[in-house]
Design an enzyme around this catalytic site. Structure first.
Site, mmCIF file in Angstrom:
data_model
loop_
_atom_site.group_PDB
_atom_site.id
_atom_site.type_symbol
_atom_site.label_atom_id
_atom_site.label_comp_id
_atom_site.label_asym_id
_atom_site.label_seq_id
_atom_site.Cartn_x
_atom_site.Cartn_y
_atom_site.Cartn_z
ATOM 1 N N LYS A 10 -20.765 -12.802 27.222
ATOM 2 C CA LYS A 10 -22.306 -14.210 27.543
ATOM 3 C C LYS A 10 -22.378 -15.120 25.682
ATOM 4 O O LYS A 10 -21.717 -13.799 24.660
ATOM 5 C CB LYS A 10 -23.134 -14.363 27.561
ATOM 6 C CG LYS A 10 -23.004 -13.521 29.625
ATOM 7 C CD LYS A 10 -23.487 -13.518 29.829
ATOM 8 C CE LYS A 10 -23.699 -12.986 31.623
ATOM 9 N NZ LYS A 10 -25.006 -13.428 32.395
ATOM 10 N N TYR A 50 -21.613 -21.007 39.012
ATOM 11 C CA TYR A 50 -23.035 -19.966 39.437
ATOM 12 C C TYR A 50 -23.145 -21.181 40.308
ATOM 13 O O TYR A 50 -24.565 -20.812 40.684
ATOM 14 C CB TYR A 50 -23.254 -20.483 38.042
ATOM 15 C CG TYR A 50 -23.428 -19.079 37.546
ATOM 16 C CD1 TYR A 50 -23.594 -17.058 37.470
ATOM 17 C CD2 TYR A 50 -23.340 -19.283 36.433
ATOM 18 C CE1 TYR A 50 -23.901 -16.897 36.698
ATOM 19 C CE2 TYR A 50 -23.233 -18.175 34.787
ATOM 20 C CZ TYR A 50 -23.082 -16.971 35.336
ATOM 21 O OH TYR A 50 -22.948 -15.436 34.765
ATOM 22 N N ARG A 86 -20.092 -2.360 37.091
ATOM 23 C CA ARG A 86 -21.606 -2.655 37.122
ATOM 24 C C ARG A 86 -22.686 -1.581 36.399
ATOM 25 O O ARG A 86 -23.445 -2.221 35.901
ATOM 26 C CB ARG A 86 -21.509 -2.917 38.318
ATOM 27 C CG ARG A 86 -21.466 -4.380 38.337
ATOM 28 C CD ARG A 86 -21.597 -4.527 40.709
ATOM 29 N NE ARG A 86 -22.758 -4.975 40.384
ATOM 30 C CZ ARG A 86 -23.487 -6.141 40.778
ATOM 31 N NH1 ARG A 86 -22.050 -7.662 40.043
ATOM 32 N NH2 ARG A 86 -24.352 -6.489 40.950
ATOM 33 N N THR A 92 -29.776 -5.973 35.496
ATOM 34 C CA THR A 92 -29.255 -7.381 34.774
ATOM 35 C C THR A 92 -30.747 -7.695 33.943
ATOM 36 O O THR A 92 -29.978 -8.238 32.734
ATOM 37 C CB THR A 92 -29.460 -8.646 36.493
ATOM 38 O OG1 THR A 92 -28.657 -8.601 37.371
ATOM 39 C CG2 THR A 92 -29.591 -10.211 35.770
ATOM 40 N N ASN A 113 -27.632 -11.559 28.561
ATOM 41 C CA ASN A 113 -27.593 -10.304 28.948
ATOM 42 C C ASN A 113 -26.180 -9.634 28.732
ATOM 43 O O ASN A 113 -26.303 -9.026 29.842
ATOM 44 C CB ASN A 113 -28.318 -10.322 30.399
ATOM 45 C CG ASN A 113 -27.062 -10.925 31.709
ATOM 46 O OD1 ASN A 113 -27.118 -11.791 31.215
ATOM 47 N ND2 ASN A 113 -27.979 -11.044 32.919
ATOM 48 N N HIS A 116 -21.578 -10.629 32.269
ATOM 49 C CA HIS A 116 -21.718 -10.267 33.777
ATOM 50 C C HIS A 116 -20.674 -9.609 34.491
ATOM 51 O O HIS A 116 -18.940 -9.450 33.823
ATOM 52 C CB HIS A 116 -20.634 -12.094 33.635
ATOM 53 C CG HIS A 116 -20.875 -12.279 35.442
ATOM 54 N ND1 HIS A 116 -21.736 -12.308 36.465
ATOM 55 C CD2 HIS A 116 -19.567 -12.506 36.163
ATOM 56 C CE1 HIS A 116 -21.113 -12.574 37.516
ATOM 57 N NE2 HIS A 116 -19.561 -12.135 37.435
ATOM 58 N N GLU A 127 -13.463 -14.870 41.031
ATOM 59 C CA GLU A 127 -13.592 -15.397 39.969
ATOM 60 C C GLU A 127 -12.807 -15.649 39.085
ATOM 61 O O GLU A 127 -12.791 -16.440 38.060
ATOM 62 C CB GLU A 127 -14.685 -14.635 39.866
ATOM 63 C CG GLU A 127 -16.262 -14.701 40.266
ATOM 64 C CD GLU A 127 -17.456 -13.570 39.592
ATOM 65 O OE1 GLU A 127 -18.206 -14.130 40.706
ATOM 66 O OE2 GLU A 127 -17.229 -12.253 39.067
HETATM 67 P P1 CMP Z 1 -25.493 -12.893 35.898
HETATM 68 O O1 CMP Z 1 -24.640 -11.606 36.171
HETATM 69 O O2 CMP Z 1 -24.094 -13.814 35.338
HETATM 70 O O3 CMP Z 1 -25.270 -13.976 36.966
HETATM 71 C C1 CMP Z 1 -26.458 -14.699 37.169
HETATM 72 C C2 CMP Z 1 -27.052 -14.694 36.319
HETATM 73 O O4 CMP Z 1 -28.326 -15.082 36.599
HETATM 74 C C3 CMP Z 1 -27.440 -13.200 35.715
HETATM 75 O O5 CMP Z 1 -26.256 -12.942 35.035
HETATM 76 C C4 CMP Z 1 -28.609 -13.765 35.363
HETATM 77 O O6 CMP Z 1 -28.363 -13.977 33.626
HETATM 78 C C5 CMP Z 1 -29.340 -14.905 34.936
HETATM 79 N N1 CMP Z 1 -30.373 -14.283 35.740
HETATM 80 C C6 CMP Z 1 -30.978 -13.926 36.861
HETATM 81 N N2 CMP Z 1 -32.064 -14.263 37.311
HETATM 82 C C7 CMP Z 1 -32.710 -14.962 35.801
HETATM 83 C C8 CMP Z 1 -34.057 -15.212 35.512
HETATM 84 N N3 CMP Z 1 -35.170 -14.710 36.018
HETATM 85 N N4 CMP Z 1 -34.275 -16.336 34.498
HETATM 86 C C9 CMP Z 1 -32.750 -17.076 33.581
HETATM 87 N N5 CMP Z 1 -31.501 -16.120 34.062
HETATM 88 C C10 CMP Z 1 -31.699 -15.704 34.830
#
Ligand code: CMP
Length: 139
Positions: A10, A50, A86, A92, A113, A116, A127
């Site tokens: 990311k 998303y 994972r 997450t 984070n 993904h 995906e």
């Molecule tokens: P990802 O695995 O890319 O899939 C969905 C993404 O939404 C997740 O990683 C996070 O980066 C993001 N996400 C999930 N919860 C929150 C949150 N509370 N605030 C902001 N981003 C979020």
């Protein structure tokens, strides 16, 4: 079984020049990078990717973030690649991530984070198909 999963490095990670550090974690975990490209995601791409989170309060922030700087999209291959990826990514929320995981090492917050990874083989196939054509994946 030998499996493929979809991965994204990311914007928070590419901006800090952590592409190689993340890839080292993936490879050390036994995952093979069989396709990889650096792209600037369009809003349309991020919104499609998303779409499942469209009604969430963080959706707009998520799309803004994912289009804010380059990402590296990847196909990873290995034994149980979805679960293995994972595991190496960690939870997450980096505050919940186990020691040594990518998110524990590098993630800044639940939103920023660093990586993904697909949550199932079925979603991995969807995906992967969004970002790669068959001849771009070389196992
Ligand atoms: P990802 O695995 O890319 O899939 C969905 C993404 O939404 C997740 O990683 C996070 O980066 C993001 N996400 C999930 N919860 C929150 C949150 N509370 N605030 C902001 N981003 C979020």
């Amino acid at each position: 079984a030998l499996q493929r999963t979809f991965s994204i490095i990311k914007p928070d990670a590419t901006e800090r020049n952590l592409t190689g550090a993340v890839n080292a974690c993936l490879e050390k975990a036994g995952l093979r990078i069989v396709a990889q490209k650096r792209i600037l995601m369009t809003r349309a791409q991020a919104e499609t990717f998303y779409a499942i989170h469209k009604e969430r309060p963080f959706f707009g922030e998520l799309v803004d973030f994912m289009t804010s700087a380059p990402v590296v999209v990847q196909v990873l291959e290995g034994e149980d690649a979805v679960a293995k990826n994972r595991e190496v990514m960690g939870a997450t929320n980096p505050e919940d991530a186990a020691e040594g995981t990518i998110r524990k090492l590098y993630a800044r917050s639940i939103g920023e984070n660093s990586v993904h990874g697909s949550d199932s083989p079925e979603n991995a196939a969807i995906e992967i198909a969004q970002f790669f054509s068959g001849n771009e994946i070389v196992g």
